[in-house]
Design an enzyme around this catalytic site. Structure first.
Site, short mmCIF file in Angstrom:
data_model
loop_
_atom_site.label_atom_id
_atom_site.label_comp_id
_atom_site.label_asym_id
_atom_site.label_seq_id
_atom_site.Cartn_x
_atom_site.Cartn_y
_atom_site.Cartn_z
CG HIS A 1 -1.59 -1.24 1.37
ND1 HIS A 1 -3.12 -1.24 1.14
CD2 HIS A 1 -1.59 -2.24 1.83
CE1 HIS A 1 -3.71 -2.27 1.13
NE2 HIS A 1 -2.73 -3.27 1.67
CG HIS B 1 -6.50 -6.74 1.39
ND1 HIS B 1 -5.98 -6.00 0.30
CD2 HIS B 1 -5.35 -6.35 2.42
CE1 HIS B 1 -4.88 -5.23 0.68
NE2 HIS B 1 -4.61 -5.72 1.93
CD GLU C 1 -4.93 -7.93 7.01
OE1 GLU C 1 -5.79 -7.36 6.41
OE2 GLU C 1 -3.92 -7.36 7.56
CG ASP D 1 0.05 -5.25 4.29
OD1 ASP D 1 -0.67 -4.71 3.48
OD2 ASP D 1 -0.57 -5.63 5.35
N1 ADE Z 1 -4.68 -1.14 4.04
C1 ADE Z 1 -3.27 -1.02 4.35
N2 ADE Z 1 -2.97 -2.06 4.99
C2 ADE Z 1 -3.93 -3.04 4.97
C3 ADE Z 1 -4.05 -4.18 5.66
N3 ADE Z 1 -3.20 -4.97 6.09
N4 ADE Z 1 -5.35 -4.93 5.47
C4 ADE Z 1 -6.40 -4.17 5.03
N5 ADE Z 1 -6.27 -2.63 4.49
C5 ADE Z 1 -5.05 -2.48 4.55
ZN ZN Z 2 -2.74 -5.09 2.49
#
Ligand code: ADE
Ligand code: ZN
Length: 349
Positions: free
Chosen positions: A27, A205, A208, A286
């Site tokens: 990101h 995503h 997670e 990330d």
């Molecule tokens: N935005 C930035 N990092 C993130 C993550 N690990 N999970 C979800 N959204 C994000």
């Molecule tokens: Zn992410």
């Protein structure tokens, strides 16, 4: 696959750093280092609720995804002008090149910025110009993936897509990020269907912090080509089989998972299990400015903690190219360079 003999631990660590790789889960707002946040705050006259760079860094103690996102969105508030987006992406790409990243597919969160009155053009043009300049000056390939914030509405995602429409030539795909639990992929079924019609690549995503069911719906409802994170898949045997059979890539982020307490201890991370089950797993950073390291730090720390081998290293780097949205011609070039890097290390061991 190319036969890779075992290497001594020190040598393997060196190889992990030297091997060419693609980064598919970064990101760009998560690459903002505290120093750059303060410099941009000053340049733009944006007040920050932290007295110093050190005080901001002190706040980076997260208990879960939401505790991180609250600080991450606050950090992004210093970005106002096209040049700010350019400077942020240029800094990341220079750092990535040092880690031998040959290709990066960069996420950005436009709603974080348009909600503050920043024009979509400033966001996309600044990031895109940085990608072009980095290609020319650093030899690194980089493309952009627009992410919809899943805690916001479907209507907001559609509005964002509309704002981006004249600039779609500057992005390769769309993704889905932000607070996962309570915001299942199917909330965005119609937006993703439209993006698919527009010929964009699709990622999301899923898994997670959220359950395997979110990975199933990202695949079957959104029809994504890659899953970002996906580490919760190990709790569903049928899903593991599906991911392996269809070679659906997972963009795994070990230090993120550790810092957000998904696996509080890296030695318990399941990356090795995913690879050994035949999944197309990759290693990524990330939000490297927040989680204690860029891509090579993710590689070296997770390898040291879980005793993975040179064969795993080769597989991970190979997977990163295979899983990318780059051309077949580019993939073949990078895979050839990867093989050469391994041959050099094995010969000199
Ligand atoms: N935005 C930035 N990092 C993130 C993550 N690990 N999970 C979800 N959204 C994000
Ligand atoms: Zn992410």
């Amino acid at each position: 696959m190319f036969k890779v003999p075992p290497l001594a631990p020190q040598r393997l660590q060196k190889l992990l750093r030297a091997m060419p790789k693609a980064e598919l889960h970064i990101h760009i707002e998560g690459s903002l280092e505290p120093e750059l946040i303060f410099a941009l705050a000053q340049r733009n006259g944006v007040p920050l609720p932290y007295a110093s760079v050190e005080a901001l860094r002190q706040a980076y103690a997260f208990t879960n995804l939401q505790s991180f996102l609250d600080i991450y969105y606050a950090g992004a508030s210093v970005l106002l002008h096209e040049q700010d987006f350019y400077d942020m992406a240029r800094a990341y790409l220079a750092r990535a090149a040092m880690d031998n990243v040959a290709h990066a597919e960069i996420f950005f969160d436009p709603q974080t910025h348009t909600a503050r009155g920043v024009a979509m053009e400033a966001v996309i043009n600044g990031l895109h110009r940085a990608c072009e300049d980095a290609r020319a000056e650093l030899g690194i390939s980089a493309t952009l993936i627009l992410c919809f914030l899943r805690h916001l509405s479907e209507a907001s995602a559609f509005e964002t897509l509309e704002q981006a429409q004249p600039l779609l030539g500057k992005i390769v795909g769309v993704g889905l990020d932000s607070s996962e639990v309570g915001h299942p992929p199917e909330k965005f079924a119609r937006v993703f269907a439209r993006c698919r019609e527009l010929g964009l690549h699709l990622v999301a995503h899923a898994g997670e912090e959220g359950p395997p069911a979110y990975i199933w719906s990202a695949l079957d409802v959104l029809k994504v080509e890659r899953i970002d994170h996906g580490v919760q898949a190990v709790h569903d045997a049928a899903l593991m089989q599906r991911l392996a059979q269809d070679r659906i890539p997972l963009t795994v982020c070990p230090l993120s998972n550790q810092k957000l307490c998904v696996f509080p201890d890296l030695k318990d991370h399941n990356l090795r299990q995913l690879l050994d089950a035949g999944l197309c797993a990759t290693v990524n950073s990330d939000d490297p400015a927040y989680f204690g390291g860029y891509i090579n730090e993710n590689f070296t720390q997770v390898f040291a903690a879980t005793a993975m081998t040179a064969r795993h290293a080769y597989q991970l780097a190979f997977n990163s190219f295979e899983a990318s949205f780059a051309s077949q011609a580019d993939k073949r070039v990078w895979e050839h360079r990867l093989k050469e890097a391994f041959e050099r290390f094995v010969e000199h061991d």
